[in-house]
Write a protein that holds these residues in place. Structure first.
Motif, short mmCIF file in Angstrom:
data_model
loop_
_atom_site.label_atom_id
_atom_site.label_comp_id
_atom_site.label_asym_id
_atom_site.label_seq_id
_atom_site.Cartn_x
_atom_site.Cartn_y
_atom_site.Cartn_z
N PHE A 105 20.33 61.95 61.73
CA PHE A 105 21.72 62.34 61.94
C PHE A 105 21.73 63.57 62.85
O PHE A 105 20.84 64.41 62.78
N GLY A 124 21.16 63.12 54.28
CA GLY A 124 22.52 62.58 54.39
C GLY A 124 23.41 62.91 53.21
O GLY A 124 24.43 62.22 52.99
N THR A 136 27.05 69.24 56.48
CA THR A 136 25.87 69.25 55.60
C THR A 136 26.09 70.24 54.47
O THR A 136 27.08 70.97 54.43
N VAL A 208 22.34 52.18 58.51
CA VAL A 208 22.90 53.30 57.76
C VAL A 208 23.42 52.76 56.43
O VAL A 208 24.21 51.81 56.40
N GLN A 210 25.55 53.62 53.24
CA GLN A 210 26.49 54.54 52.60
C GLN A 210 26.36 54.43 51.09
O GLN A 210 26.15 53.35 50.53
#
Length: 259
Positions: A105, A124, A136, A208, A210
């Protein structure tokens, strides 16, 4: 004998540095997406020995005593970027990469003049700040292809390619960077890395995920075994040094004594 003292001392310094690396790995075993380090040993170059304040000898005007090989030393710290296990959190703000060890990222760290400096992270475990910006845990902005990602709440979805959807519309796409050789990256702390002049990008080929976070890739058992091995090696060098010191003491005080 004196050379043996130096060899043992350098061995103790080497093991001390290895212990620092292992301790750091164990301290970050629960740090999200932490990548373990390993101390790489290399042969220490020969050292040219000379006599200090004694270079005018007729038999040896240069004062040189020859070369000495102190043994090995830590040449570099190698980082393993292999993917850690994925933990299902169910949180919409948590994201992780799957099937990719070299994807990151992109985060923006404020510079001296207020501009964003791009760094990269595998961590993440994101959150929202007071302005509903995706950041972050340290507060650094998570960047998309259009800049800072601003949401209207935690009800959003992220596709496998990093596209962010909210209210049925495309909001932005995560700025994902994938590097062909992760050994060219440099750790900065706070789970961030930066590129160097040797770093080259490649297309992102992973997914990715989630609602997942990547765990540390540190193997606790292996680190504990390595710690025991380093401790024993340090103690062995210490005992050899003490034995040589005792022999030298006898040579000076007993063998060289005038009776």
């Amino acid at each position: 004998m004196i050379r043996g003292l130096y060899t043992s001392a350098y061995g103790m310094l080497e093991e001390s540095r290895r212990m620092d690396v292992i301790s750091n790995n164990l301290a970050n075993v629960n740090t999200t997406a932490f990548k373990k380090d390993s101390a790489v040993l290399e042969s220490f170059p020969d050292i040219l020995m000379t006599r200090i304040n004694d270079v005018a000898s007729k038999t040896n005007p240069s004062g040189r005593l020859g070369k000495m090989q102190p043994g090995s030393d830590v040449g570099e710290i190698f980082t393993y970027y292999t993917q850690g296990q994925l933990a299902n959190t169910g949180g919409s703000l948590d994201m992780a990469f799957k099937n990719s060890d070299n994807a990151f990222f992109t985060v923006g760290v404020p510079g001296a003049e207020g501009e964003f400096i791009q760094y990269y992270t595998r961590d993440g475990a994101f959150t929202l700040n007071a302005y509903n910006e995706l950041v972050t845990k340290e507060g650094y902005a998570v960047l998309g292809e259009n800049g800072v990602i601003t949401l209207s709440g935690e009800d959003f979805t992220v596709a496998e390619d990093g596209t962010v959807y909210q209210n049925g519309e495309v909001l932005d796409k995560l700025l994902i960077k994938s590097f062909s050789d992760t050994t060219t990256l440099r750790k900065l702390g706070s789970n961030l890395v930066e590129t160097t002049d040797l770093t080259e990008e490649e297309p992102f080929s992973g997914m990715v995920m989630q609602g997942f976070i990547e765990q540390s890739n540190v193997n606790v058992i292996k680190e504990m075994v390595d710690m025991i091995a380093v401790t024993r090696a340090y103690e062995a060098n210490q005992k050899v040094l003490q034995a040589q010191d005792g022999t030298l003491e006898r040579a000076v005080n007993e063998v060289g004594a005038i009776r």
